[in-house]
Design a protein around this motif. Sequence first.
Motif, PDB file in Angstrom:
ATOM      1  N   ARG A 277       7.797  -2.645   2.749  1.00  0.00           N
ATOM      2  CA  ARG A 277       7.965  -2.750   4.206  1.00  0.00           C
ATOM      3  C   ARG A 277       8.302  -4.185   4.570  1.00  0.00           C
ATOM      4  NH1 ARG A 277       3.002   1.092   6.369  1.00  0.00           N
ATOM      5  NH2 ARG A 277       3.758   2.911   5.243  1.00  0.00           N
TER       6      ARG A 277
ATOM      7  N   ARG B 212       0.083  10.362  10.185  1.00  0.00           N
ATOM      8  CA  ARG B 212      -1.233  10.027  10.745  1.00  0.00           C
ATOM      9  C   ARG B 212      -1.578  10.952  11.904  1.00  0.00           C
ATOM     10  NH1 ARG B 212      -2.339   3.607  10.697  1.00  0.00           N
ATOM     11  NH2 ARG B 212      -1.560   3.222   8.599  1.00  0.00           N
TER      12      ARG B 212
ATOM     13  N   SER C 218      -4.870  -6.135   4.429  1.00  0.00           N
ATOM     14  CA  SER C 218      -3.955  -4.998   4.548  1.00  0.00           C
ATOM     15  C   SER C 218      -2.761  -5.156   3.603  1.00  0.00           C
ATOM     16  CB  SER C 218      -3.452  -4.922   5.996  1.00  0.00           C
ATOM     17  OG  SER C 218      -2.258  -4.191   6.054  1.00  0.00           O
ATOM     18  N   GLY C 219      -2.274  -4.030   3.108  1.00  0.00           N
ATOM     19  CA  GLY C 219      -1.082  -4.047   2.257  1.00  0.00           C
ATOM     20  C   GLY C 219       0.123  -3.448   2.950  1.00  0.00           C
ATOM     21  N   THR C 220       0.099  -3.379   4.290  1.00  0.00           N
ATOM     22  CA  THR C 220       1.227  -2.750   4.990  1.00  0.00           C
ATOM     23  C   THR C 220       1.869  -3.644   6.047  1.00  0.00           C
ATOM     24  OG1 THR C 220      -0.310  -1.774   6.560  1.00  0.00           O
ATOM     25  CG2 THR C 220       0.371  -0.388   4.708  1.00  0.00           C
TER      26      THR C 220
ATOM     27  N   LYS D 209      -0.565  12.554   3.458  1.00  0.00           N
ATOM     28  CA  LYS D 209      -1.387  12.890   4.604  1.00  0.00           C
ATOM     29  C   LYS D 209      -0.485  13.534   5.654  1.00  0.00           C
ATOM     30  CE  LYS D 209      -1.408   8.178   6.446  1.00  0.00           C
ATOM     31  NZ  LYS D 209      -1.091   7.135   5.479  1.00  0.00           N
TER      32      LYS D 209
ATOM     33  N   GLU E 102      -8.669   9.311   5.146  1.00  0.00           N
ATOM     34  CA  GLU E 102      -8.821   7.866   5.219  1.00  0.00           C
ATOM     35  C   GLU E 102      -9.163   7.463   6.645  1.00  0.00           C
ATOM     36  OE1 GLU E 102      -6.191   5.428   2.457  1.00  0.00           O
ATOM     37  OE2 GLU E 102      -4.823   6.840   3.387  1.00  0.00           O
TER      38      GLU E 102
ATOM     39  N   GLY F  15      -4.899   3.922   0.062  1.00  0.00           N
ATOM     40  CA  GLY F  15      -3.536   4.301  -0.356  1.00  0.00           C
ATOM     41  C   GLY F  15      -3.536   5.768  -0.749  1.00  0.00           C
ATOM     42  N   TRP F  16      -2.658   6.534  -0.110  1.00  0.00           N
ATOM     43  CA  TRP F  16      -2.645   7.982  -0.372  1.00  0.00           C
ATOM     44  C   TRP F  16      -2.309   8.275  -1.826  1.00  0.00           C
ATOM     45  CZ3 TRP F  16      -4.914  10.840   3.202  1.00  0.00           C
ATOM     46  CH2 TRP F  16      -4.933  12.219   3.011  1.00  0.00           C
TER      47      TRP F  16
ATOM     48  N   ARG G 111      -8.962  -6.860   7.367  1.00  0.00           N
ATOM     49  CA  ARG G 111      -9.651  -5.710   7.926  1.00  0.00           C
ATOM     50  C   ARG G 111     -11.125  -5.806   7.527  1.00  0.00           C
ATOM     51  NH1 ARG G 111      -5.279  -3.049   9.622  1.00  0.00           N
ATOM     52  NH2 ARG G 111      -3.667  -2.251   8.227  1.00  0.00           N
TER      53      ARG G 111
ATOM     54  N   SER H 102       6.223   3.555   8.720  1.00  0.00           N
ATOM     55  CA  SER H 102       5.087   4.239   9.335  1.00  0.00           C
ATOM     56  C   SER H 102       4.952   3.932  10.819  1.00  0.00           C
ATOM     57  CB  SER H 102       3.822   3.865   8.566  1.00  0.00           C
ATOM     58  OG  SER H 102       2.757   4.631   9.022  1.00  0.00           O
ATOM     59  N   HIS H 103       3.810   3.393  11.212  1.00  0.00           N
ATOM     60  CA  HIS H 103       3.489   3.144  12.619  1.00  0.00           C
ATOM     61  C   HIS H 103       4.010   1.790  13.094  1.00  0.00           C
ATOM     62  CE1 HIS H 103       0.679   1.584   9.802  1.00  0.00           C
ATOM     63  NE2 HIS H 103       0.410   0.618  10.656  1.00  0.00           N
TER      64      HIS H 103
ATOM     65  N   THR I 216       0.839  -1.207   0.000  1.00  0.00           N
ATOM     66  CA  THR I 216       0.000   0.000   0.000  1.00  0.00           C
ATOM     67  C   THR I 216       0.873   1.256   0.000  1.00  0.00           C
ATOM     68  OG1 THR I 216      -1.585  -1.233   1.363  1.00  0.00           O
ATOM     69  CG2 THR I 216      -1.917   1.132   1.202  1.00  0.00           C
TER      70      THR I 216
ATOM     71  N   ARG J 120     -11.047  -6.230   3.437  1.00  0.00           N
ATOM     72  CA  ARG J 120      -9.794  -6.021   2.692  1.00  0.00           C
ATOM     73  C   ARG J 120      -8.664  -6.758   3.390  1.00  0.00           C
ATOM     74  NH1 ARG J 120      -6.999  -1.803   3.550  1.00  0.00           N
ATOM     75  NH2 ARG J 120      -5.594  -1.991   1.799  1.00  0.00           N
TER      76      ARG J 120
ATOM     77  N   SER K  10      -7.863   5.210   8.207  1.00  0.00           N
ATOM     78  CA  SER K  10      -6.655   4.761   8.893  1.00  0.00           C
ATOM     79  C   SER K  10      -5.884   5.950   9.486  1.00  0.00           C
ATOM     80  CB  SER K  10      -5.775   3.969   7.935  1.00  0.00           C
ATOM     81  OG  SER K  10      -5.495   4.744   6.778  1.00  0.00           O
TER      82      SER K  10
HETATM   83  C1  G16 Z   1      -0.553   3.565   4.514  1.00  0.00           C
HETATM   84  C2  G16 Z   1      -1.163   4.270   3.339  1.00  0.00           C
HETATM   85  C3  G16 Z   1      -2.592   4.620   3.637  1.00  0.00           C
HETATM   86  C4  G16 Z   1      -3.372   3.386   4.060  1.00  0.00           C
HETATM   87  C5  G16 Z   1      -2.686   2.733   5.233  1.00  0.00           C
HETATM   88  C6  G16 Z   1      -3.312   1.401   5.618  1.00  0.00           C
HETATM   89  O1  G16 Z   1      -0.476   4.447   5.594  1.00  0.00           O
HETATM   90  O2  G16 Z   1      -0.464   5.444   3.028  1.00  0.00           O
HETATM   91  O3  G16 Z   1      -3.133   5.192   2.494  1.00  0.00           O
HETATM   92  O4  G16 Z   1      -4.677   3.728   4.411  1.00  0.00           O
HETATM   93  O5  G16 Z   1      -1.342   2.459   4.889  1.00  0.00           O
HETATM   94  O6  G16 Z   1      -3.183   0.511   4.582  1.00  0.00           O
HETATM   95  P1  G16 Z   1      -3.562  -1.018   4.752  1.00  0.00           P
HETATM   96  O7  G16 Z   1      -5.020  -1.028   5.167  1.00  0.00           O
HETATM   97  O8  G16 Z   1      -3.337  -1.612   3.402  1.00  0.00           O
HETATM   98  O9  G16 Z   1      -2.707  -1.606   5.843  1.00  0.00           O
HETATM   99  P2  G16 Z   1       0.846   4.559   6.466  1.00  0.00           P
HETATM  100  O10 G16 Z   1       0.525   5.589   7.514  1.00  0.00           O
HETATM  101  O11 G16 Z   1       1.040   3.167   7.040  1.00  0.00           O
HETATM  102  O12 G16 Z   1       1.919   4.952   5.527  1.00  0.00           O
END
Ligand code: G16
Length: 544
Positions: free
Chosen positions: A22, A283, A487-489, A377, A364, A346-347, A497, A113-114, A18, A485, A366
């Motif tokens: 990572r 965020r 998650s892609g992170t 964001k 979003e 996804g931003w 999710r 990110s987080h 996303t 969905r 999230s």
């Molecule tokens: C990233 C993306 C966001 C997305 C979030 C959660 O945020 O930039 O657009 O909403 O991941 O994605 P997923 O639901 O696929 O885990 P960040 O703050 O992790 O960079």
Amino acid sequence: MAIVSIETNPFSDQRPGTSGLRKKVTVFQQQNYLENFVQSMFNALGNIQGNTLIVGGDGRFYNTEAIQTILKMAAANGYSRAIVGKDGLLSTPAASCVIRKYHASGGIILSASHNPAGPTGDFGIKYNVSNGGPAPESITEAIFDYTKIIKHYKTLDDTDVELCTIGQQSLGQMTVDIIDPISDYADLMAELFDFSAIRTLLASNGFKMRFDGMHAITGPYAKEILEKRLGAPVGTVINGIPLPDFGNGHPDPNLTYAKELVDEMFSDNAPVFGAASDGDGDRNMILGANTFVTPSDSLAILAANAHLVPAYNKGLTGIARSMPTSQAADRVAEKLGIESHETPTGWKFFGNLLDAGSVTLCGEESFGTGSNHIREKDGLWAVLFWLNILAVRKQSVTDIVEQHWYQFGRNYYTRHDYEGIASDSAVQLMTDLEAKLASFPGKALANRTVSYADNFSYTDPVDNCVSSNQGLRIGFDDGARIIYRLSGTGTEGATLRVYIESYQADSTLLHLETQSVLQDLIHLADELAEITLRTGRTEPTVIT
Ligand code: G16
């Protein structure tokens, strides 16, 4: 300082998710792993000779090592200038800001990110394009294609750059400018908001705020802006020193992980306003005394009050939200008579709409909110936006939220995350559910009738690119929705999710407990996807 070409072999797991690539730090530490990805980025970008590259990250473990590697490779590949945040630091929104300000051809941001950091934690890398926003799928897929065939990467046989000294250095033929990572961003914030009104608010009797930097990148930004430029008392910012392991914390600003802040905001002596940001500063979580503002509501409320803020008082052109974000912002767009867009998660999907001037605000579920001021964001921007509204309306966060619901109705909303489930069961669950979707429309379920059930596909109105397979949606005749969905992170197994939403306009029913209101849809979501049956999980890992 000769340019050297190093032989390498492809890794098969370098498809960006996303938001960039990572992985665990230990994965990035494998020989040539980072180098392969960076060279694939440069290959995918094509002609980068003479270009300017911004480089910075959220300060997590492995940040500076990665930056040294990237700078040598950038010089060897022909960049003429690199601009780097001092000590290798740049929050994601600040990186977007400086890419735009210095007209760079793009930037490399190091962050997961987080996600937790440290030697056993996560690391990440992503490329942002010249508008300051995340690279679109056409570029991330091209990078992935190059990672599958890479045989060599180019680097420079040279000493490291001194990241701790502001000023100019040379690396081969490339100039490296080490800049203050905070001032450009802080100056931009001062242009957007009424700092004088916010200063008066922060100095007023009885107003107290708390900002939790969660030992991640926003601490120094928040101290400079809130405490220095706006005069909030020292101590307003807690956990303000960035640490390579985020103090062993999980800098995800939500009700579970920002516990210290949440406990204070729900105590008898709660401050009027509380906020937190995440690992890389993009965020935000917004709290009032004993009130949590959902990110979806926050977007809607910022949009409805944008006329009170200098940067937006001439009106918004439109609002965009990701598909799983609640429909609260759509109601504001309708009332304002402006465009409203629904994009995949996804931003990167907001970039074209912002560049085309179709939308001014984006958000979003999230915990992400932002505007056309940059192309990411922006956590502190959202905090300042709220402070500006509070300064003008002179009401509490709770009153502002409640008045919003009375005017627009309330979208009760929750997200249930099932983290760390086996990837193949998660994929099978989605595949089997998708196969059943066609039979749902017209069916009576949870005292409602299904209006549509599909796999969300998005056609970008600007470049007509189609992004399919973006989440399974079940929509009901009363506006309620259940969305699934993967998650892609994440970096371990799969995270499922489930997003659940139901609209209420009756003013006597606006103050109910969210999980109870959504109980029938929550049960239905489990039943339709057989979540408990297939995963053995009887409850989600995180409820937001
Ligand atoms: C990233 C993306 C966001 C997305 C979030 C959660 O945020 O930039 O657009 O909403 O991941 O994605 P997923 O639901 O696929 O885990 P960040 O703050 O992790 O960079």
